[in-house]
Design an enzyme around this catalytic site. Sequence first.
Site, mmCIF file in Angstrom:
data_model
loop_
_atom_site.group_PDB
_atom_site.id
_atom_site.type_symbol
_atom_site.label_atom_id
_atom_site.label_comp_id
_atom_site.label_asym_id
_atom_site.label_seq_id
_atom_site.Cartn_x
_atom_site.Cartn_y
_atom_site.Cartn_z
ATOM 1 N N ASP A 1 0.818 -1.211 0.000
ATOM 2 C CA ASP A 1 0.000 0.000 0.000
ATOM 3 C C ASP A 1 0.854 1.265 0.000
ATOM 4 O O ASP A 1 2.077 1.212 0.182
ATOM 5 C CB ASP A 1 -0.968 -0.001 1.195
ATOM 6 C CG ASP A 1 -0.278 -0.372 2.512
ATOM 7 O OD1 ASP A 1 0.964 -0.376 2.567
ATOM 8 O OD2 ASP A 1 -0.991 -0.671 3.472
ATOM 9 N N ASN B 1 -7.715 -2.541 14.147
ATOM 10 C CA ASN B 1 -9.091 -2.844 13.737
ATOM 11 C C ASN B 1 -9.152 -4.056 12.796
ATOM 12 O O ASN B 1 -10.189 -4.338 12.228
ATOM 13 C CB ASN B 1 -9.721 -1.615 13.065
ATOM 14 C CG ASN B 1 -8.982 -1.196 11.802
ATOM 15 O OD1 ASN B 1 -8.018 -1.853 11.385
ATOM 16 N ND2 ASN B 1 -9.423 -0.118 11.174
ATOM 17 N N HIS C 1 -7.324 -4.442 10.018
ATOM 18 C CA HIS C 1 -7.014 -4.217 8.601
ATOM 19 C C HIS C 1 -5.728 -4.942 8.205
ATOM 20 O O HIS C 1 -4.828 -5.150 8.999
ATOM 21 C CB HIS C 1 -7.003 -2.728 8.240
ATOM 22 C CG HIS C 1 -5.826 -1.939 8.713
ATOM 23 N ND1 HIS C 1 -5.875 -0.579 8.875
ATOM 24 C CD2 HIS C 1 -4.560 -2.299 9.044
ATOM 25 C CE1 HIS C 1 -4.691 -0.151 9.271
ATOM 26 N NE2 HIS C 1 -3.889 -1.168 9.383
ATOM 27 N N GLU D 1 -9.760 -1.707 5.270
ATOM 28 C CA GLU D 1 -10.417 -1.442 6.538
ATOM 29 C C GLU D 1 -11.636 -2.357 6.696
ATOM 30 O O GLU D 1 -12.101 -2.958 5.723
ATOM 31 C CB GLU D 1 -10.853 0.038 6.565
ATOM 32 C CG GLU D 1 -9.709 1.039 6.345
ATOM 33 C CD GLU D 1 -8.788 1.206 7.559
ATOM 34 O OE1 GLU D 1 -8.692 0.289 8.399
ATOM 35 O OE2 GLU D 1 -8.139 2.263 7.646
HETATM 36 P P1 PGA Z 1 2.112 -1.433 12.844
HETATM 37 O O1 PGA Z 1 0.995 -1.297 11.718
HETATM 38 O O2 PGA Z 1 3.045 -2.503 12.374
HETATM 39 O O3 PGA Z 1 2.786 -0.081 12.886
HETATM 40 O O4 PGA Z 1 1.408 -1.796 14.115
HETATM 41 C C1 PGA Z 1 0.404 -2.444 11.220
HETATM 42 C C2 PGA Z 1 -0.731 -2.091 10.301
HETATM 43 O O5 PGA Z 1 -1.400 -1.064 10.516
HETATM 44 O O6 PGA Z 1 -0.972 -2.861 9.373
#
Ligand code: PGA
Length: 237
Positions: free
Chosen positions: A66, A132, A134, A139
């Site tokens: 992404d 959440n 994702h 999302e």
């Molecule tokens: P993080 O993010 O590794 O900084 O916890 C993970 C994500 O949002 O996919």
Amino acid sequence: MKIIIDTKEKIAEMAADRYVRLLKEKPNAVLGGATGSTPLGLYAELSRRCKAGEISFKDAMSFNLDEYVGLDGTHDQSYRYFMNENLFNHIDIDINKTFVPSGIDTDSASDYDKAIQAAGGIDMQLLGIGNNGHIGFNEPGTPFGSETHVVELTESTRSANARFFESIDEVPTHAVTMGIKTVMNARSVILMAIGSAKAEIIKATIQGPVTEEVPASVLQLHPDVEFYIDYEAAALL
Ligand code: PGA
């Protein structure tokens, strides 16, 4: 489904071992990359091993999950910049064979799936997980059939990521992300999770129902998925 639970240092090493095995078997493997805090230990380990001559990425290709809409690769919060700084500049991969969706030319989002297919498909997709649920920036509520597309970020994601920006107002409102189907098409998937903030969503992902409300729960349906989880993130399993 394989679940590996250990310290965050050890899961980074074991995930790195997985890359070593894959690239030994298939030196020109197509890798799926992820950003965020979670893969930093793994990327440091891969960089160290590449310098030590224990692994080579010289024939490999990489497609990242992404990118923020509106940030180009020179912006220090863009995911292209993150990948260069934290991995690509430290390993022997050909930078021309590393791809991150364009945050500027978002009309070309669907070409990303075509480029992945033209490369032969992703051999191993790395994932983090949002609080959440994702994966990528898919999302809750994203259809499981989605391919690479532009999404509006939830407030929960924008505030989780605000720590990297001067203020929440500077966090982009949209991103372009591989879809759930794009991720599920990878021949193998490894998801890493670290820290107690991920404990509830890891339980929902692995032991809850498969539902679009918890995007990562779709991985229960993937034939070759491994979870690398530290003790804190695994606390509720
Ligand atoms: P993080 O993010 O590794 O900084 O916890 C993970 C994500 O949002 O996919």
